[in-house]
Design a protein around this motif. Structure first.
Motif, PDB file in Angstrom:
ATOM      1  N   ALA A   1      -4.776 -10.785 -10.070  1.00 25.80           N
ATOM      2  CA  ALA A   1      -4.128 -11.171  -8.820  1.00 25.80           C
ATOM      3  C   ALA A   1      -4.597 -10.291  -7.664  1.00 25.80           C
ATOM      4  O   ALA A   1      -5.061  -9.175  -7.872  1.00 25.80           O
ATOM      5  CB  ALA A   1      -2.607 -11.054  -8.972  1.00 25.80           C
ATOM      6  N   THR A   2      -4.453 -10.825  -6.460  1.00 26.42           N
ATOM      7  CA  THR A   2      -4.770 -10.098  -5.235  1.00 26.42           C
ATOM      8  C   THR A   2      -3.480  -9.591  -4.614  1.00 26.42           C
ATOM      9  O   THR A   2      -2.541 -10.369  -4.399  1.00 26.42           O
ATOM     10  CB  THR A   2      -5.491 -11.015  -4.223  1.00 26.42           C
ATOM     11  N   VAL A   3      -3.423  -8.291  -4.320  1.00 27.37           N
ATOM     12  CA  VAL A   3      -2.255  -7.688  -3.675  1.00 27.37           C
ATOM     13  C   VAL A   3      -2.248  -8.111  -2.217  1.00 27.37           C
ATOM     14  O   VAL A   3      -3.212  -7.899  -1.487  1.00 27.37           O
ATOM     15  CB  VAL A   3      -2.287  -6.152  -3.799  1.00 27.37           C
ATOM     16  N   LEU A   4      -1.144  -8.720  -1.777  1.00 30.68           N
ATOM     17  CA  LEU A   4      -1.043  -9.229  -0.409  1.00 30.68           C
ATOM     18  C   LEU A   4      -0.433  -8.217   0.563  1.00 30.68           C
ATOM     19  O   LEU A   4      -0.620  -8.339   1.768  1.00 30.68           O
ATOM     20  CB  LEU A   4      -0.224 -10.518  -0.399  1.00 30.68           C
ATOM     21  N   ASN A   5       0.312  -7.256   0.055  1.00 31.18           N
ATOM     22  CA  ASN A   5       0.977  -6.278   0.933  1.00 31.18           C
ATOM     23  C   ASN A   5       0.553  -4.851   0.579  1.00 31.18           C
ATOM     24  O   ASN A   5       1.365  -3.934   0.504  1.00 31.18           O
ATOM     25  CB  ASN A   5       2.491  -6.433   0.862  1.00 31.18           C
ATOM     26  N   ARG A   6      -0.733  -4.658   0.394  1.00 23.99           N
ATOM     27  CA  ARG A   6      -1.298  -3.373  -0.033  1.00 23.99           C
ATOM     28  C   ARG A   6      -0.901  -2.219   0.888  1.00 23.99           C
ATOM     29  O   ARG A   6      -0.439  -1.178   0.431  1.00 23.99           O
ATOM     30  CB  ARG A   6      -2.818  -3.492  -0.127  1.00 23.99           C
ATOM     31  N   ALA A   7      -1.065  -2.390   2.182  1.00 20.46           N
ATOM     32  CA  ALA A   7      -0.766  -1.310   3.130  1.00 20.46           C
ATOM     33  C   ALA A   7       0.705  -0.898   3.047  1.00 20.46           C
ATOM     34  O   ALA A   7       1.017   0.299   3.035  1.00 20.46           O
ATOM     35  CB  ALA A   7      -1.118  -1.742   4.548  1.00 20.46           C
ATOM     36  N   GLU A   8       1.580  -1.870   2.970  1.00 23.09           N
ATOM     37  CA  GLU A   8       3.017  -1.591   2.880  1.00 23.09           C
ATOM     38  C   GLU A   8       3.359  -0.802   1.609  1.00 23.09           C
ATOM     39  O   GLU A   8       4.106   0.173   1.653  1.00 23.09           O
ATOM     40  CB  GLU A   8       3.781  -2.916   2.891  1.00 23.09           C
ATOM     41  N   VAL A   9       2.803  -1.216   0.494  1.00 23.90           N
ATOM     42  CA  VAL A   9       3.084  -0.549  -0.779  1.00 23.90           C
ATOM     43  C   VAL A   9       2.528   0.875  -0.769  1.00 23.90           C
ATOM     44  O   VAL A   9       3.185   1.808  -1.236  1.00 23.90           O
ATOM     45  CB  VAL A   9       2.498  -1.371  -1.950  1.00 23.90           C
ATOM     46  N   LEU A  10       1.328   1.060  -0.228  1.00 20.36           N
ATOM     47  CA  LEU A  10       0.758   2.399  -0.150  1.00 20.36           C
ATOM     48  C   LEU A  10       1.584   3.292   0.765  1.00 20.36           C
ATOM     49  O   LEU A  10       1.799   4.466   0.463  1.00 20.36           O
ATOM     50  CB  LEU A  10      -0.696   2.338   0.329  1.00 20.36           C
ATOM     51  N   GLU A  11       2.053   2.743   1.874  1.00 18.35           N
ATOM     52  CA  GLU A  11       2.876   3.515   2.810  1.00 18.35           C
ATOM     53  C   GLU A  11       4.171   3.990   2.149  1.00 18.35           C
ATOM     54  O   GLU A  11       4.624   5.103   2.382  1.00 18.35           O
ATOM     55  CB  GLU A  11       3.207   2.658   4.037  1.00 18.35           C
ATOM     56  N   GLN A  12       4.755   3.153   1.304  1.00 22.28           N
ATOM     57  CA  GLN A  12       5.986   3.505   0.612  1.00 22.28           C
ATOM     58  C   GLN A  12       5.746   4.497  -0.526  1.00 22.28           C
ATOM     59  O   GLN A  12       6.688   5.114  -1.016  1.00 22.28           O
ATOM     60  CB  GLN A  12       6.665   2.250   0.059  1.00 22.28           C
ATOM     61  N   GLY A  13       4.504   4.635  -0.957  1.00 22.94           N
ATOM     62  CA  GLY A  13       4.160   5.578  -2.004  1.00 22.94           C
ATOM     63  C   GLY A  13       4.657   5.189  -3.382  1.00 22.94           C
ATOM     64  O   GLY A  13       4.783   6.035  -4.262  1.00 22.94           O
ATOM     65  N   VAL A  14       4.927   3.918  -3.580  1.00 30.50           N
ATOM     66  CA  VAL A  14       5.460   3.446  -4.857  1.00 30.50           C
ATOM     67  C   VAL A  14       4.366   3.357  -5.920  1.00 30.50           C
ATOM     68  O   VAL A  14       4.578   3.691  -7.076  1.00 30.50           O
ATOM     69  CB  VAL A  14       6.140   2.067  -4.682  1.00 30.50           C
ATOM     70  N   ILE A  15       3.197   2.904  -5.520  1.00 28.64           N
ATOM     71  CA  ILE A  15       2.094   2.690  -6.456  1.00 28.64           C
ATOM     72  C   ILE A  15       0.870   3.443  -5.937  1.00 28.64           C
ATOM     73  O   ILE A  15       0.490   3.285  -4.774  1.00 28.64           O
ATOM     74  CB  ILE A  15       1.782   1.190  -6.594  1.00 28.64           C
ATOM     75  N   PRO A  16       0.249   4.260  -6.787  1.00 32.52           N
ATOM     76  CA  PRO A  16      -0.956   4.967  -6.356  1.00 32.52           C
ATOM     77  C   PRO A  16      -2.092   3.988  -6.026  1.00 32.52           C
ATOM     78  O   PRO A  16      -2.247   2.953  -6.678  1.00 32.52           O
ATOM     79  CB  PRO A  16      -1.332   5.813  -7.577  1.00 32.52           C
ATOM     80  N   GLU A  17      -2.861   4.333  -5.024  1.00 39.95           N
ATOM     81  CA  GLU A  17      -3.976   3.495  -4.594  1.00 39.95           C
ATOM     82  C   GLU A  17      -4.944   3.198  -5.746  1.00 39.95           C
ATOM     83  O   GLU A  17      -5.452   2.086  -5.868  1.00 39.95           O
ATOM     84  CB  GLU A  17      -4.712   4.186  -3.448  1.00 39.95           C
ATOM     85  N   ALA A  18      -5.160   4.178  -6.613  1.00 39.92           N
ATOM     86  CA  ALA A  18      -6.101   4.002  -7.724  1.00 39.92           C
ATOM     87  C   ALA A  18      -5.668   2.906  -8.688  1.00 39.92           C
ATOM     88  O   ALA A  18      -6.502   2.317  -9.363  1.00 39.92           O
ATOM     89  CB  ALA A  18      -6.261   5.315  -8.482  1.00 39.92           C
ATOM     90  N   PHE A  19      -4.367   2.600  -8.753  1.00 46.78           N
ATOM     91  CA  PHE A  19      -3.879   1.564  -9.666  1.00 46.78           C
ATOM     92  C   PHE A  19      -4.300   0.171  -9.209  1.00 46.78           C
ATOM     93  O   PHE A  19      -4.228  -0.775  -9.985  1.00 46.78           O
ATOM     94  CB  PHE A  19      -2.356   1.617  -9.770  1.00 46.78           C
TER      95      PHE A  19
END
Length: 103
Positions: free
Chosen positions: A49-67
């Motif tokens: 799948a393609t992550v549609l809200n990548r920037a938002e999730v990274l900003e929240q720090g919930v999921i590491p970028e490397a994942f």
């Protein structure tokens, strides 16, 4: 004011290409390509799948970028980042997902 989209509950067997699924840590992902296989008496489904809200999730720090990153071997260059917006949705008939209602 942001309104949350209406969602349906679907099990993994009911997922289809193009569905937008809400998953781990607030991710919204669009299902791109799926496969399945029989495993221990039941069918297991795997979706890329393609992550549609990548920037938002990274900003929240919930999921590491490397994942959300994949790498690919490039002859003459070695391993290079292939994608930075990928997620996998997997499960069987017992797993349920929140899927945005397209109507």
């Amino acid at each position: 004011m942001t309104t949350a989209p209406a969602v349906l509950i679907k099990n993994t067997a009911e997922l289809a290409q193009g569905h937008i699924v809400h998953t781990h840590g607030g991710l919204r992902v669009r299902l791109d390509e799926g496969t399945s296989r029989a495993l221990t008496g039941r069918t297991v489904y795997y979706w890329t799948a393609t992550v549609l809200n990548r920037a938002e999730v990274l900003e929240q720090g919930v999921i590491p970028e490397a994942f959300m990153r994949t790498q690919k071997w490039m002859p003459g260059s070695g391993w290079r980042t292939d994608r930075e917006d990928v997620w996998t949705v997997q499960g069987n008939n017992f797993d349920e997902w929140l899927v945005e209602d397209p109507s």
